[in-house]
Design an enzyme around this catalytic site. Structure first.
Site, short mmCIF file in Angstrom:
data_model
loop_
_atom_site.label_atom_id
_atom_site.label_comp_id
_atom_site.label_asym_id
_atom_site.label_seq_id
_atom_site.Cartn_x
_atom_site.Cartn_y
_atom_site.Cartn_z
N SER A 136 94.32 74.26 72.74
CA SER A 136 93.61 73.25 71.96
C SER A 136 94.58 72.59 70.99
CB SER A 136 92.43 73.90 71.23
OG SER A 136 91.56 72.92 70.71
N ASN A 137 94.09 71.94 69.98
CA ASN A 137 94.95 71.26 69.00
C ASN A 137 94.29 71.29 67.62
OD1 ASN A 137 93.23 68.79 68.69
ND2 ASN A 137 93.64 68.67 70.88
N ARG A 138 94.94 70.70 66.64
CA ARG A 138 94.53 70.86 65.25
C ARG A 138 93.48 69.86 64.78
NH1 ARG A 138 99.73 70.83 61.76
NH2 ARG A 138 98.15 70.85 60.13
#
Ligand code: CTP
Length: 211
Positions: A21-23
């Protein structure tokens, strides 16, 4: 107007308990959905997992993966007047998610990744969308050049660009500074809270749609 908004990160499964995933916090997309609903528009918010409250008065469609977001947008975009793509879709997903939990061993482990479909980039060419199209660009260098490239490549009417390398704004923050990149001009909205920026962006979308 009927407006579709994508928001949040996507989660791309590695196995039943792990994901890539990512931030992205989803804050900008949720602020846009909330501001647009407040202005009296009909909103469909298609969101990856976030910890945020669903803004009042919006229709909410939760998704997990980039492929699920792609299918949700494909299903609903035809009846929209405008679409705003604030989601941070994972560019790649594991090619073969394991059906059982991957066990640890002392050997190195490689993951095969395959590209996810570009949802915003499919709007004109694949979905045949003719409404007002707004993209976002999260950049760490040459912000305006990259943003202009995305505006043209993805057939957008407006590209909202921000520099995610700057501390204190952008990802996870309540504040941001954005550049509005139109085909013929650039306008910078100085650092402000995401709620105020969202309202300004919605006003720009209203103007674009009226043309
Ligand atoms: N986007 C999308 N689907 C994807 C990737 C991106 O809809 N699979 C949308 C984002 O919601 C955003 C815009 O495309 O509105 C730009 O996203 P960004 O990640 O900055 O650009 P990419 O095209 O992925 O390019 P790169 O990661 O190489 O900078």
């Amino acid at each position: 107007m009927k407006i579709l908004v994508t928001a949040g990160p996507t989660r791309e499964p590695i196995d039943p308990v792990r994901y890539l995933s990512n931030r992205s916090s989803g804050k900008m997309g949720y602020a846009l959905a909330g501001a647009a609903a407040h202005e009296g528009h009909q909103i469909l918010l298609i969101s990856g997992p976030t910890s945020l409250d669903i803004p009042a008065g919006v229709d909410f469609l939760p998704v997990e993966t980039g492929l699920e977001m792609f299918e949700a947008v494909q299903r609903h975009i035809g009846r929209m007047d405008a679409a705003i793509f604030a989601a941070a879709v994972a560019d790649y997903r594991p090619a073969h998610p394991a059906t059982g939990k991957i066990k640890k061993s002392s050997a190195p482990l490689s993951l095969d990744l395959v590209p996810n479909p570009d949802i915003l980039g499919s709007c004109r060419s694949v979905f045949g969308f003719t409404g007002t199209l707004v993209g976002f660009a999260a950049e760490t260098s040459d912000v305006l050049d990259h943003a202009r490239g995305k505006l043209i490549a993805k057939g957008c009417d407006l590209l909202v660009a921000n520099d995610v390398s700057r501390p204190g704004i952008g990802f996870e923050s309540d504040r941001n500074e954005v550049h509005l990149v139109f085909p013929d001009r650039i306008e910078t909205l100085p650092e402000d809270d995401k709620t105020s920026l969202a309202l300004e962006i919605i006003h720009q979308v209203e103007k674009l749609h009226a043309h």
